[in-house]
Design an enzyme around this catalytic site. Structure first.
Site, PDB file in Angstrom:
ATOM      1  N   HIS A   8       0.377 -12.087   1.122  1.00  0.00           N
ATOM      2  CA  HIS A   8      -0.410 -11.145   0.328  1.00  0.00           C
ATOM      3  C   HIS A   8      -0.509 -11.598  -1.127  1.00  0.00           C
ATOM      4  CE1 HIS A   8      -1.373  -6.556  -0.188  1.00  0.00           C
ATOM      5  NE2 HIS A   8      -2.443  -7.334  -0.324  1.00  0.00           N
ATOM      6  N   TYR A  13       0.824  -1.200   0.000  1.00  0.00           N
ATOM      7  CA  TYR A  13       0.000   0.000   0.000  1.00  0.00           C
ATOM      8  C   TYR A  13       0.863   1.257   0.000  1.00  0.00           C
ATOM      9  CZ  TYR A  13      -3.571  -3.356   1.591  1.00  0.00           C
ATOM     10  OH  TYR A  13      -4.413  -4.434   1.713  1.00  0.00           O
TER      11      TYR A  13
END
Length: 318
Positions: free
Chosen positions: A135, A49
């Site tokens: 992830h 992010y």
């Protein structure tokens, strides 16, 4: 893991990394402060992010909070490495409005997972996180191979006491099933696959989680924004792009049934996943403090059982 108090609502940190839209450090702090004031104590983030921006902003905020009062998760699988040759460009790969002065290096080896955790702790300024997710293993060419490679490294970190729980964060039901069947996982972050709009996780994944005692955190409950307004409209986002006409039509049908019962679509969308026993929390992002307050209010709206029955009778829920 059962002692991890996630709470019904958690804070999803992608927006803190300037997803699609830039925000200042001050705005990020204000959004997080509002979440804290509203009683949210579970915060999720990832190196992905904003190429580390989200982790740094979240860490700066949590530095002023008692460590025993919050739960934090981050993710492994993408290491961040300097990329001076692209530092004058934007991060088009991730869709974050940040300079591409670093690049993502995929590494799911035990050593890569361990280094990812160490580097996340440095950015966060913390000595530990509570949950570490692998992830997006679905973005590897060999999804099942990446899960098999990563899970032992994750489990080792938990067994050493460096994290309290481990799991997978993905929008792929197949990736989650591979992880659960590999064994040893505590928690899944299921993105967009168990929502009021669509429930592909319901057939196999959720029953397997219940059987094995694996908890679920639902992300993307609004399907990238499509369900975030009482009346879905053309141009709404779905799967981080423009929503197809047939998807908007389904959302409109959901909204119409909700309206018949005096309930706004976003309130039903937020509360729907929490009816599933395996679901421990729903994480929601925000770019404004008002969005946090609005979602906390939606979570408290009384919803009649007849609404869920009506949606099922209409074929809109399984």
């Amino acid at each position: 893991m059962n002692d991890l108090a996630l709470g019904a609502l958690g804070f999803g940190g992608a927006n803190l990394g300037n997803l699609f839209t830039a925000m200042s450090d001050e705005q990020a702090h204000a959004v997080l402060e509002q979440a804290w004031e509203c009683g949210i104590r579970y915060f999720d983030t990832a190196p992905h992010y904003g190429l580390g921006v989200a982790e740094r902003r979240l860490g700066a905020f949590l530095a002023g909070k008692p460590r025993e009062e919050f739960v934090i998760s981050t993710k492994a699988g993408r290491l961040l490495r300097p990329s001076p040759e692209t530092s004058d460009e934007w991060d088009e790969e991730g869709g974050f409005v940040v300079p591409a002065d670093r690049r993502r290096v995929w590494d799911v080896s035990p050593d890569g997972v361990r280094r990812s955790l160490d580097e996340s702790l440095e950015r966060l300024g913390l000595d530990r996180v509570d949950v570490l997710f692998l992830h997006d293993p679905d973005e590897y060419d060999d999804m099942e191979g990446s899960v098999r490679a990563a899970v032992p490294g994750l489990v080792a970190l938990r067994d050493e006491g460096l994290v309290r729980a481990v799991g997978i964060g993905s929008k792929s039901v197949a990736a989650h099933l591979a992880g659960v069947r590999e064994g040893g996982l505590d928690l899944l972050m299921v993105a967009g696959r168990y929502t009021l709009l669509e429930q592909p996780a319901a057939a196999e994944l959720l029953p397997e989680c219940r059987e094995r005692g694996v908890g679920v955190v639902v992300a993307g409950a609004f399907n990238s924004g499509l369900l975030s307004t009482p009346h879905p409209a053309d141009g709404a986002h779905y799967e981080y792009g423009d929503a197809p006409a047939e998807v908007i039509a389904r959302a409109e049908r959901l909204a119409a049934v909700c309206a018949e019962h005096g309930v706004e679509l976003p309130a039903a969308a937020l509360q729907f996943p929490l009816r599933e026993p395996a679901v421990r929390s729903v994480v929601l992002g925000a770019t404004e403090p008002a969005h946090v307050r609005q979602n906390v209010a939606r979570a408290a709206v009384p919803i009649p059982a007849e609404l869920w029955e009506h949606l099922t009778a209409q074929g809109l829920l399984p």
